[in-house]
Design a protein around this motif. Structure first.
Motif, mmCIF file in Angstrom:
data_model
loop_
_atom_site.group_PDB
_atom_site.id
_atom_site.type_symbol
_atom_site.label_atom_id
_atom_site.label_comp_id
_atom_site.label_asym_id
_atom_site.label_seq_id
_atom_site.Cartn_x
_atom_site.Cartn_y
_atom_site.Cartn_z
ATOM 1 N N TYR A 136 0.850 -1.183 0.000
ATOM 2 C CA TYR A 136 0.000 0.000 0.000
ATOM 3 C C TYR A 136 0.892 1.242 0.000
ATOM 4 O O TYR A 136 2.016 1.217 0.508
ATOM 5 N N PRO A 137 0.407 2.364 -0.579
ATOM 6 C CA PRO A 137 1.224 3.575 -0.651
ATOM 7 C C PRO A 137 1.169 4.374 0.651
ATOM 8 O O PRO A 137 0.165 4.361 1.358
ATOM 9 N N VAL A 138 2.261 5.033 0.961
ATOM 10 C CA VAL A 138 2.347 5.940 2.102
ATOM 11 C C VAL A 138 2.944 7.259 1.622
ATOM 12 O O VAL A 138 3.648 7.299 0.613
ATOM 13 N N ASP A 171 1.912 -5.076 2.882
ATOM 14 C CA ASP A 171 0.696 -5.252 3.688
ATOM 15 C C ASP A 171 1.071 -5.890 5.023
ATOM 16 O O ASP A 171 1.920 -6.781 5.076
ATOM 17 N N GLY A 172 0.439 -5.440 6.100
ATOM 18 C CA GLY A 172 0.688 -5.996 7.418
ATOM 19 C C GLY A 172 1.820 -5.307 8.164
ATOM 20 O O GLY A 172 2.046 -5.606 9.332
ATOM 21 N N ARG A 173 2.534 -4.408 7.512
ATOM 22 C CA ARG A 173 3.624 -3.670 8.173
ATOM 23 C C ARG A 173 3.218 -2.214 8.333
ATOM 24 O O ARG A 173 2.459 -1.678 7.532
ATOM 25 N N GLU A 174 3.773 -1.570 9.324
ATOM 26 C CA GLU A 174 3.551 -0.141 9.546
ATOM 27 C C GLU A 174 4.541 0.649 8.695
ATOM 28 O O GLU A 174 5.629 0.154 8.388
ATOM 29 N N PRO A 175 4.190 1.882 8.328
ATOM 30 C CA PRO A 175 5.123 2.706 7.550
ATOM 31 C C PRO A 175 6.402 2.995 8.347
ATOM 32 O O PRO A 175 6.381 3.080 9.568
ATOM 33 N N ASP A 176 7.513 3.145 7.641
ATOM 34 C CA ASP A 176 8.777 3.516 8.262
ATOM 35 C C ASP A 176 8.667 4.932 8.829
ATOM 36 O O ASP A 176 7.814 5.721 8.396
ATOM 37 N N CYS A 227 6.067 2.667 -0.927
ATOM 38 C CA CYS A 227 5.176 1.517 -0.799
ATOM 39 C C CYS A 227 5.631 0.665 0.385
ATOM 40 O O CYS A 227 6.823 0.461 0.581
ATOM 41 N N VAL A 228 4.648 0.178 1.151
ATOM 42 C CA VAL A 228 4.921 -0.635 2.334
ATOM 43 C C VAL A 228 4.174 -1.956 2.170
ATOM 44 O O VAL A 228 3.032 -1.977 1.713
ATOM 45 N N VAL A 285 3.600 8.474 6.548
ATOM 46 C CA VAL A 285 2.289 8.270 7.176
ATOM 47 C C VAL A 285 1.339 7.642 6.168
ATOM 48 O O VAL A 285 1.522 7.762 4.960
ATOM 49 N N ARG A 286 0.313 6.977 6.702
ATOM 50 C CA ARG A 286 -0.728 6.383 5.846
ATOM 51 C C ARG A 286 -1.642 7.476 5.303
ATOM 52 O O ARG A 286 -1.823 8.507 5.927
#
Length: 134
Positions: A76-78, A92-97, A89-90, A101-102
């Motif tokens: 998903y894009p952040v 799925d299932g992981r939080e953004p670095d 792009c991160v 931000v989402r």
């Protein structure tokens, strides 16, 4: 059947019912063979052209998406914090670095130049995901 587009020549029969003698039969058979050779050599390019036109027509009718995805289907894009253009792009299932931000739920861009990609293009987020400039 495609290898023989013309009927076999009966002995003594010519085009349009003209009777040919044995000496003229060779010329008629040679003409038939020439047509068969032309048919066989044209079949390949004709088939390729027909298939290409059919494929192009199907793409137009079916409307296959030719838009470029921002991320793969497993990502998903952040948005980068403090930047109007930074996107990553991160998985799925992981939080953004840190530093990313989402996007708000339901407002996530999926393809380049889609509604949400254009909307968020000039927007700047802070570290908490709040809009600081647009």
């Amino acid at each position: 059947m495609l290898d023989e587009p013309f009927p076999r020549v009966r002995r003594g029969a010519g085009p349009v019912g003209i009777a040919l003698g044995d000496g003229d039969r060779g010329a008629w058979q040679e003409t038939c063979e020439r047509w068969q050779t032309m048919w066989k050599s044209a079949r390949g390019p004709l088939a390729v052209s027909a298939l290409t036109a059919t494929a192009a027509g199907l793409l137009f009718v079916v409307g296959c998406s030719t838009k470029e995805r921002i991320c793969t289907s497993e990502e998903y894009p952040v948005k980068a914090v403090g930047s109007s253009t930074g996107v990553a792009c991160v998985s799925d299932g992981r939080e953004p670095d840190p530093g990313y931000v989402r996007y708000p739920e339901g407002q996530v861009p999926e393809h380049l130049d889609d509604k949400w990609d254009k909307h968020w293009r000039d927007v700047v987020f802070d570290a908490d995901g709040n809009i600081t400039a647009s």
